[in-house]
Design a protein around this motif. Sequence first.
Motif, short mmCIF file in Angstrom:
data_model
loop_
_atom_site.label_atom_id
_atom_site.label_comp_id
_atom_site.label_asym_id
_atom_site.label_seq_id
_atom_site.Cartn_x
_atom_site.Cartn_y
_atom_site.Cartn_z
N GLU A 90 -13.44 5.26 -5.76
CA GLU A 90 -13.86 6.61 -6.15
C GLU A 90 -12.80 7.28 -7.01
O GLU A 90 -13.12 8.01 -7.95
CB GLU A 90 -14.16 7.44 -4.90
N THR B 282 -10.46 13.93 0.11
CA THR B 282 -11.65 14.20 0.90
C THR B 282 -11.51 15.59 1.54
O THR B 282 -10.42 16.18 1.53
CB THR B 282 -11.81 13.16 2.02
N THR C 277 -1.77 4.96 7.60
CA THR C 277 -2.55 5.79 8.51
C THR C 277 -1.69 6.16 9.72
O THR C 277 -0.63 5.57 9.97
CB THR C 277 -3.80 5.06 9.00
N ASP D 177 -1.26 9.29 5.10
CA ASP D 177 -2.51 9.80 4.55
C ASP D 177 -3.10 10.85 5.49
O ASP D 177 -3.36 10.57 6.66
CB ASP D 177 -3.50 8.64 4.37
N PRO E 31 -11.30 6.94 -1.45
CA PRO E 31 -11.15 5.49 -1.61
C PRO E 31 -10.78 5.14 -3.05
O PRO E 31 -11.11 5.86 -4.00
CB PRO E 31 -12.53 4.95 -1.24
N ALA E 32 -10.10 4.02 -3.21
CA ALA E 32 -9.59 3.61 -4.52
C ALA E 32 -10.69 3.56 -5.57
O ALA E 32 -10.49 3.99 -6.72
CB ALA E 32 -8.89 2.26 -4.41
N ASN F 63 0.83 -1.19 0.00
CA ASN F 63 0.00 0.00 0.00
C ASN F 63 0.88 1.25 0.00
O ASN F 63 1.83 1.34 0.78
CB ASN F 63 -0.91 -0.01 1.23
#
Length: 271
Positions: free
Chosen positions: A210, A200, A6, A114, A207-208, A2
Amino acid sequence: MNALITADELAALEHVTLLDVRSRLGGPPGVQFYREGHLPGARYCDLEQDLSSAAGPAGRHPLPDTAAFQESMRRLGVSRGRPVVAYDDAGSTIAARIWWTLRYFGFDDVRVLDGGLQAWADSGRPVTKEEPGPAEPGDFVASPGHLPILDADEAAALARRGVLLDARAGERYRGEVEPIDPRAGHVPGAVSAPTTENLTPRGTFLPAAELRARFEALGVADGVETGAYCGSGVTAAHELLALHLAGLPGALYVGSWSNWSADPGRPVETG
């Protein structure tokens, strides 16, 4: 692996090289923000000195020289077997540049926090003014060419046969304003795709699914050759990170608009 991490995941991670890459394009040196408070253990990585070579005809933020980049990353402790996590306070636009640059030079174990510094603070974790001592020198070996890049001619051709995304704000793409570069407008055939729409309201990536839907609406799809540019090759790396999260490959026009607009022989579109 990834490309994002976070705040909770970072707090649980041991033996990490943590880099603060905050910067203000055209503003005061980013190290000032670092000194006012940063994540514990983070070292400052400078966009101008560590992630770019000198500005010139190639653009305002050309790729760093291979040997200089290797030296900078080793000074900051970048080594095989130890992950790198980078963060900023600008929606990951600067952090994405080091994510892309390390991978271009052959180092894949790098992630972006993120939501950046704000996400860390929102999780209730501390920031500090205490600066860590010199890092144990890293063993990173820089090897360029692991990701695709474009020059001006290649970007022009890609805009005709594929999708060339313009990551700048819409008003710069349309040529309504141009605060930095010699001419206003965009590369002919390029598609407006501001990086702010990858995020956002909290400054984290969408999200991936979107992100993929967003890019598909712009004409990007599996098998469609895609590239991205911005003002000087920094926020375009953010666009490529968003594409990566969506499972879509892309190439970076490093010189971007600062390179294109400086050449009076290059055509410009507006609107």
